[in-house]
Design an enzyme around this catalytic site. Structure first.
Site, PDB file in Angstrom:
ATOM      1  N   ASP A 152       0.829  -1.285   0.016  1.00 35.95           N
ATOM      2  CA  ASP A 152       0.098  -0.056  -0.011  1.00 35.95           C
ATOM      3  C   ASP A 152       1.041   1.183  -0.056  1.00 35.95           C
ATOM      4  O   ASP A 152       1.819   1.467   0.900  1.00 35.95           O
ATOM      5  CB  ASP A 152      -0.761  -0.105   1.295  1.00 35.95           C
ATOM      6  CG  ASP A 152      -2.197   0.976   1.054  1.00 35.95           C
ATOM      7  OD1 ASP A 152      -2.015   1.906   0.366  1.00 35.95           O
ATOM      8  OD2 ASP A 152      -3.225   0.564   1.865  1.00 35.95           O
ATOM      9  N   ASP A 153       0.659   2.326  -0.806  1.00 35.39           N
ATOM     10  CA  ASP A 153       1.198   3.381  -1.184  1.00 35.39           C
ATOM     11  C   ASP A 153       2.676   3.504  -1.314  1.00 35.39           C
ATOM     12  O   ASP A 153       3.599   4.426  -1.069  1.00 35.39           O
ATOM     13  CB  ASP A 153       1.165   4.398   0.165  1.00 35.39           C
ATOM     14  CG  ASP A 153      -0.449   4.872   0.361  1.00 35.39           C
ATOM     15  OD1 ASP A 153      -1.149   4.490  -0.709  1.00 35.39           O
ATOM     16  OD2 ASP A 153      -0.739   5.436   1.251  1.00 35.39           O
ATOM     17  N   CYS A 160      -5.234   4.656  -2.154  1.00 34.78           N
ATOM     18  CA  CYS A 160      -5.382   3.189  -2.138  1.00 34.78           C
ATOM     19  C   CYS A 160      -6.818   2.532  -2.457  1.00 34.78           C
ATOM     20  O   CYS A 160      -6.630   1.415  -3.120  1.00 34.78           O
ATOM     21  CB  CYS A 160      -5.112   2.857  -0.854  1.00 34.78           C
ATOM     22  SG  CYS A 160      -5.904   3.952   0.658  1.00 34.78           S
ATOM     23  N   LYS A 220      -5.218  -5.753   4.644  1.00 36.13           N
ATOM     24  CA  LYS A 220      -6.256  -4.342   4.618  1.00 36.13           C
ATOM     25  C   LYS A 220      -7.355  -4.622   3.514  1.00 36.13           C
ATOM     26  O   LYS A 220      -7.264  -5.083   2.484  1.00 36.13           O
ATOM     27  CB  LYS A 220      -5.588  -3.014   4.006  1.00 36.13           C
ATOM     28  CG  LYS A 220      -6.391  -1.733   3.928  1.00 36.13           C
ATOM     29  CD  LYS A 220      -5.308  -0.594   3.578  1.00 36.13           C
ATOM     30  CE  LYS A 220      -6.239   0.731   3.375  1.00 36.13           C
ATOM     31  NZ  LYS A 220      -5.428   1.777   2.926  1.00 36.13           N
ATOM     32  N   HIS A 257     -10.766  -2.001   3.185  1.00 34.87           N
ATOM     33  CA  HIS A 257     -11.114  -0.728   2.868  1.00 34.87           C
ATOM     34  C   HIS A 257     -11.789  -0.699   1.568  1.00 34.87           C
ATOM     35  O   HIS A 257     -11.667   0.464   0.770  1.00 34.87           O
ATOM     36  CB  HIS A 257      -9.817   0.333   2.870  1.00 34.87           C
ATOM     37  CG  HIS A 257     -10.044   1.773   3.036  1.00 34.87           C
ATOM     38  ND1 HIS A 257      -9.505   2.723   2.858  1.00 34.87           N
ATOM     39  CD2 HIS A 257     -11.246   2.399   3.665  1.00 34.87           C
ATOM     40  CE1 HIS A 257     -10.012   3.968   3.102  1.00 34.87           C
ATOM     41  NE2 HIS A 257     -11.088   3.657   3.598  1.00 34.87           N
ATOM     42  N   HIS A 269       1.472   2.144   4.406  1.00 34.86           N
ATOM     43  CA  HIS A 269       0.591   3.178   4.582  1.00 34.86           C
ATOM     44  C   HIS A 269       0.701   3.674   6.055  1.00 34.86           C
ATOM     45  O   HIS A 269       1.078   3.175   7.008  1.00 34.86           O
ATOM     46  CB  HIS A 269      -0.749   2.292   4.448  1.00 34.86           C
ATOM     47  CG  HIS A 269      -1.907   3.422   4.489  1.00 34.86           C
ATOM     48  ND1 HIS A 269      -2.647   3.892   5.234  1.00 34.86           N
ATOM     49  CD2 HIS A 269      -2.636   3.593   3.188  1.00 34.86           C
ATOM     50  CE1 HIS A 269      -3.744   4.788   5.000  1.00 34.86           C
ATOM     51  NE2 HIS A 269      -3.777   4.528   3.680  1.00 34.86           N
TER      52      HIS A 269
END
Length: 205
Positions: A8-9, A47, A101, A103, A201
């Site tokens: 992530d990111d 994300c 994750k 989300h 993240h």
């Protein structure tokens, strides 16, 4: 078998196989060089739109997931009219697992990972949580779950355990359990594991 790891990111130049001399990433480099590198496929600036596109095969202009706003106290989610990758793979005989994750919505069971085609899910529903306490939001609710196709439940006793280690351990356990169940069965189903790390993240820890 398919192991899909999401970092992530992570920026383009945050890995040394893209030429970064600032951040050595030998393990990621080895995975990339031993796998498939897609240099002409790009993610969204944040994300949730990236996750939505990855799992539905639909650009954000079709899914409506433009921002990371699929949080608690909302009814935002990837529309259920779009079938996600794990459901397609399950129809082909795959066992499907998600770790890390999510989300992409969690106001109702049908928008949770186990409602979108995953047989099991271990991780957090929201956009960000503390890496060690697993709390999120201004009211610091606990957001870590251990769900399967029939049970949605909070994960217990994990405060103080770093999320990267928790998710890695669970992913290894899933692979080992799958191998043990199918070691003597040549006609066994295949494994799909979606491993969506919280790192790197926010919050930065």
């Amino acid at each position: 078998h398919i192991l899909l790891i999401v970092a992530d990111d992570l920026g383009w130049n945050d890995v040394s196989f893209h030429g970064s001399t600032q951040i050595p990433t030998p393990h990621i480099d080895a995975l990339a060089l031993g796998g498939v590198i897609l240099d002409n496929y790009y993610v969204q600036p944040v994300c949730s739109p990236t996750r939505s596109s990855l799992l539905t095969g639909r650009h954000v202009i079709h899914s409506g997931i433009y921002d990371p706003d699929c949080n608690y106290k909302t009814t935002n989610a990837v529309p259920t009219q779009f079938t996600m990758l794990p459901k397609h793979l399950r129809s082909l005989g795959y066992e499907t697992f998600a770790v890390g994750k999510w989300h992409l919505g969690y106001f109702a069971p049908d928008v949770l990972p186990t409602g979108r085609g995953f047989d099991e899910y271990f991780g957090y529903y929201g956009g960000a949580e503390d890496y060690f306490t697993h709390t999120a939001g201004f009211d610091e609710y606990i957001d870590i779950h251990d769900d399967n196709a029939t049970i949605i439940r909070p994960a217990q006793g994990l405060s103080g355990h770093y999320s990267t280690h928790l998710y890695t351990d669970r992913a290894v356990s899933i692979i080992q359990r799958f191998a043990e169940r199918h070691q003597h069965n040549d006609a066994a189903s295949s494994l799909f594991l979606y491993l969506a790390y919280q790192a790197i993240h926010s919050p930065d820890e």
